[in-house]
Design a protein around this motif. Sequence first.
Motif, PDB file in Angstrom:
ATOM      1  N   VAL A  42       0.843  -1.197   0.000  1.00  0.00           N
ATOM      2  CA  VAL A  42       0.000   0.000   0.000  1.00  0.00           C
ATOM      3  C   VAL A  42       0.879   1.249   0.000  1.00  0.00           C
ATOM      4  CG1 VAL A  42      -1.819   1.252   1.224  1.00  0.00           C
ATOM      5  CG2 VAL A  42      -1.836  -1.260   1.195  1.00  0.00           C
ATOM      6  N   ALA A  43       1.895   1.252   0.873  1.00  0.00           N
ATOM      7  CA  ALA A  43       2.827   2.379   0.906  1.00  0.00           C
ATOM      8  C   ALA A  43       3.594   2.503  -0.396  1.00  0.00           C
ATOM      9  CB  ALA A  43       3.793   2.217   2.081  1.00  0.00           C
ATOM     10  N   MET A  44       4.059   1.386  -0.933  1.00  0.00           N
ATOM     11  CA  MET A  44       4.804   1.421  -2.187  1.00  0.00           C
ATOM     12  C   MET A  44       3.952   1.937  -3.342  1.00  0.00           C
ATOM     13  SD  MET A  44       7.106  -2.055  -2.056  1.00  0.00           S
ATOM     14  CE  MET A  44       8.630  -2.130  -1.096  1.00  0.00           C
ATOM     15  N   THR A  45       2.659   1.669  -3.286  1.00  0.00           N
ATOM     16  CA  THR A  45       1.757   2.165  -4.323  1.00  0.00           C
ATOM     17  C   THR A  45       1.685   3.687  -4.289  1.00  0.00           C
ATOM     18  OG1 THR A  45       0.443   0.124  -4.284  1.00  0.00           O
ATOM     19  CG2 THR A  45      -0.611   2.082  -5.196  1.00  0.00           C
ATOM     20  N   ALA A  46       1.581   4.254  -3.095  1.00  0.00           N
ATOM     21  CA  ALA A  46       1.552   5.715  -2.975  1.00  0.00           C
ATOM     22  C   ALA A  46       2.883   6.341  -3.366  1.00  0.00           C
ATOM     23  CB  ALA A  46       1.186   6.111  -1.538  1.00  0.00           C
ATOM     24  N   LEU A  47       3.973   5.573  -3.249  1.00  0.00           N
ATOM     25  CA  LEU A  47       5.306   6.080  -3.574  1.00  0.00           C
ATOM     26  C   LEU A  47       5.690   5.841  -5.037  1.00  0.00           C
ATOM     27  CD1 LEU A  47       7.156   4.892  -0.346  1.00  0.00           C
ATOM     28  CD2 LEU A  47       6.689   7.266  -0.978  1.00  0.00           C
ATOM     29  N   ASP A  48       4.778   5.293  -5.835  1.00  0.00           N
ATOM     30  CA  ASP A  48       5.033   5.046  -7.265  1.00  0.00           C
ATOM     31  C   ASP A  48       6.204   4.103  -7.499  1.00  0.00           C
ATOM     32  OD1 ASP A  48       2.948   6.602  -8.426  1.00  0.00           O
ATOM     33  OD2 ASP A  48       4.068   8.408  -7.947  1.00  0.00           O
ATOM     34  N   ARG A  77       8.203   0.606  -8.568  1.00  0.00           N
ATOM     35  CA  ARG A  77       8.133  -0.307  -9.699  1.00  0.00           C
ATOM     36  C   ARG A  77       8.683  -1.670  -9.275  1.00  0.00           C
ATOM     37  NH1 ARG A  77       6.997   2.335 -14.348  1.00  0.00           N
ATOM     38  NH2 ARG A  77       7.736   0.623 -15.661  1.00  0.00           N
ATOM     39  N   VAL A  78       8.072  -2.721  -9.815  1.00  0.00           N
ATOM     40  CA  VAL A  78       8.485  -4.091  -9.504  1.00  0.00           C
ATOM     41  C   VAL A  78       9.309  -4.623 -10.663  1.00  0.00           C
ATOM     42  CG1 VAL A  78       7.722  -6.403  -8.855  1.00  0.00           C
ATOM     43  CG2 VAL A  78       6.349  -4.415  -8.198  1.00  0.00           C
ATOM     44  N   GLU A  79      10.507  -5.114 -10.350  1.00  0.00           N
ATOM     45  CA  GLU A  79      11.375  -5.712 -11.366  1.00  0.00           C
ATOM     46  C   GLU A  79      11.183  -7.224 -11.356  1.00  0.00           C
ATOM     47  OE1 GLU A  79      15.680  -4.409 -12.187  1.00  0.00           O
ATOM     48  OE2 GLU A  79      15.901  -6.315 -11.105  1.00  0.00           O
ATOM     49  N   ARG A  95      11.747  -7.216 -16.880  1.00  0.00           N
ATOM     50  CA  ARG A  95      10.810  -6.128 -17.137  1.00  0.00           C
ATOM     51  C   ARG A  95      10.495  -5.434 -15.825  1.00  0.00           C
ATOM     52  NH1 ARG A  95       7.737 -10.777 -16.685  1.00  0.00           N
ATOM     53  NH2 ARG A  95       5.664 -10.627 -15.713  1.00  0.00           N
ATOM     54  N   GLN A  96      10.062  -4.182 -15.908  1.00  0.00           N
ATOM     55  CA  GLN A  96       9.616  -3.437 -14.746  1.00  0.00           C
ATOM     56  C   GLN A  96       8.186  -2.982 -14.971  1.00  0.00           C
ATOM     57  OE1 GLN A  96      12.137  -0.190 -13.566  1.00  0.00           O
ATOM     58  NE2 GLN A  96      13.977  -1.442 -13.459  1.00  0.00           N
ATOM     59  N   ILE A  97       7.359  -3.098 -13.939  1.00  0.00           N
ATOM     60  CA  ILE A  97       5.976  -2.650 -14.042  1.00  0.00           C
ATOM     61  C   ILE A  97       5.640  -1.788 -12.826  1.00  0.00           C
ATOM     62  CG2 ILE A  97       5.274  -4.698 -15.349  1.00  0.00           C
ATOM     63  CD1 ILE A  97       3.879  -5.618 -12.723  1.00  0.00           C
ATOM     64  N   PRO A  98       4.744  -0.810 -12.973  1.00  0.00           N
ATOM     65  CA  PRO A  98       4.291  -0.045 -11.806  1.00  0.00           C
ATOM     66  C   PRO A  98       3.654  -0.980 -10.794  1.00  0.00           C
ATOM     67  CG  PRO A  98       3.586   0.990 -13.859  1.00  0.00           C
ATOM     68  CD  PRO A  98       4.115  -0.362 -14.221  1.00  0.00           C
ATOM     69  N   THR A 142      12.805  -9.719  -8.659  1.00  0.00           N
ATOM     70  CA  THR A 142      14.203  -9.504  -8.306  1.00  0.00           C
ATOM     71  C   THR A 142      14.408  -8.253  -7.455  1.00  0.00           C
ATOM     72  OG1 THR A 142      14.510  -8.444 -10.458  1.00  0.00           O
ATOM     73  CG2 THR A 142      15.129 -10.759 -10.272  1.00  0.00           C
ATOM     74  N   ALA A 143      13.513  -7.274  -7.557  1.00  0.00           N
ATOM     75  CA  ALA A 143      13.676  -6.042  -6.779  1.00  0.00           C
ATOM     76  C   ALA A 143      12.408  -5.207  -6.841  1.00  0.00           C
ATOM     77  CB  ALA A 143      14.854  -5.218  -7.301  1.00  0.00           C
ATOM     78  N   VAL A 144      12.327  -4.266  -5.923  1.00  0.00           N
ATOM     79  CA  VAL A 144      11.358  -3.167  -5.999  1.00  0.00           C
ATOM     80  C   VAL A 144      12.158  -1.879  -6.041  1.00  0.00           C
ATOM     81  CG1 VAL A 144       9.525  -1.915  -4.813  1.00  0.00           C
ATOM     82  CG2 VAL A 144       9.540  -4.416  -4.791  1.00  0.00           C
ATOM     83  N   ILE A 145      11.839  -1.010  -6.988  1.00  0.00           N
ATOM     84  CA  ILE A 145      12.601   0.222  -7.176  1.00  0.00           C
ATOM     85  C   ILE A 145      11.744   1.421  -6.796  1.00  0.00           C
ATOM     86  CG2 ILE A 145      13.747   1.690  -8.863  1.00  0.00           C
ATOM     87  CD1 ILE A 145      13.787  -1.536 -10.142  1.00  0.00           C
ATOM     88  N   LEU A 146      12.239   2.186  -5.832  1.00  0.00           N
ATOM     89  CA  LEU A 146      11.571   3.408  -5.417  1.00  0.00           C
ATOM     90  C   LEU A 146      12.150   4.585  -6.194  1.00  0.00           C
ATOM     91  CD1 LEU A 146      11.616   2.943  -1.527  1.00  0.00           C
ATOM     92  CD2 LEU A 146       9.733   2.438  -3.089  1.00  0.00           C
ATOM     93  N   PRO A 147      11.309   5.496  -6.690  1.00  0.00           N
ATOM     94  CA  PRO A 147      11.830   6.680  -7.376  1.00  0.00           C
ATOM     95  C   PRO A 147      12.505   7.607  -6.373  1.00  0.00           C
ATOM     96  CG  PRO A 147       9.474   6.874  -7.064  1.00  0.00           C
ATOM     97  CD  PRO A 147       9.847   5.493  -6.610  1.00  0.00           C
TER      98      PRO A 147
END
Length: 329
Positions: A165-171, A173-175, A184-187, A212-217
């Motif tokens: 939920v927090a990651m969704t508000a922070l935009d 991306r899932v690798e 590939r990366q997706i929101p 493999t990862a979650v990437i925060l902007p």
Amino acid sequence: MKPFAYARASDRDGARAEAADNALYIAGGTNLLDLMKLEVMAPDKLVDINRLDLSELADTDDGGVRIGALVTNSDCAADQRIRRDYPLLSRAILAGASGQLRNKATTGGNLCQRTRCYYFYDTAMPCNKREPGSGCQALAGFNRIHAILGASEACIATYPGDMAVAMTALDARVEIENVDGAIRQIPIQDFHRLPGDNPERDNILEAGDLITAVILPRPVEGKQIYRKVRDRASYAFALCSVAAVVEMDGETIAAAALAFGGLAHKPWRDETVEALLVGEKPSAQLFGRAADKLLAEAQGHGSNDFKIPLTRRVMISVLQEATEKGAAA
């Protein structure tokens, strides 16, 4: 627990090679093992990925943070960069589960936890998520914790996690790496699925896909708030949670990101609600209109009717705190 095969992968190539139909990756196992013990899930094979090089939490070139899929929830919440630049995420993680579970639960595994309810756990009850076509007992049963948004006649379970939920508000991306090694990366807001006619699918992962990862902007300006309302003070799923990032420009709202937990089959975000807030001066009337828009299609199912006014009150309260002058970030 039914018999199953077990393989321990030492690298990603090995993990992909071990992946096959009805084979599942396992890391912390905090959700999967429970479901296997109850025979709710019975994979033919588990592929242990704990030896893969996915445990690093590192800065990205554009000023964000890359969270490896095997970074534990405890390590993520305690990291100084997360606490300083993404306090919303740290607070959300600490609002979920116990310390012991957070020590084992991983970032990738947390995202993959099943959207579920008590009928999903009870193999004596019909459940379309567990056995497609059998029915949804929750529709006419006890549904206090169930969905009021995005549900279908096939399923009204809610996604139980806080981190996503927090990651969704922070935009975020899932690798994802597929069985052929393509990445590939997706929101993250596109990662989980609404139930529709296929509630047995919680997310968009295909067979053999490996997070493999979650990437925060890069960090954004503004106040970050995570508010979770639940039946008891700790270790309980949210009846309603709100993750908010709100930036002010003088007297008006410059930007707003709102994500909600406990309301739907996935973390819920409605960007039309955010757009209604931007450029406006904070007021009870504005926040009320935003809540009305969010809940315009909300539907209770008896025991969970209270969630609609509850969500309205929690959302308005969070927005008031986020736009209050002098309030702590």
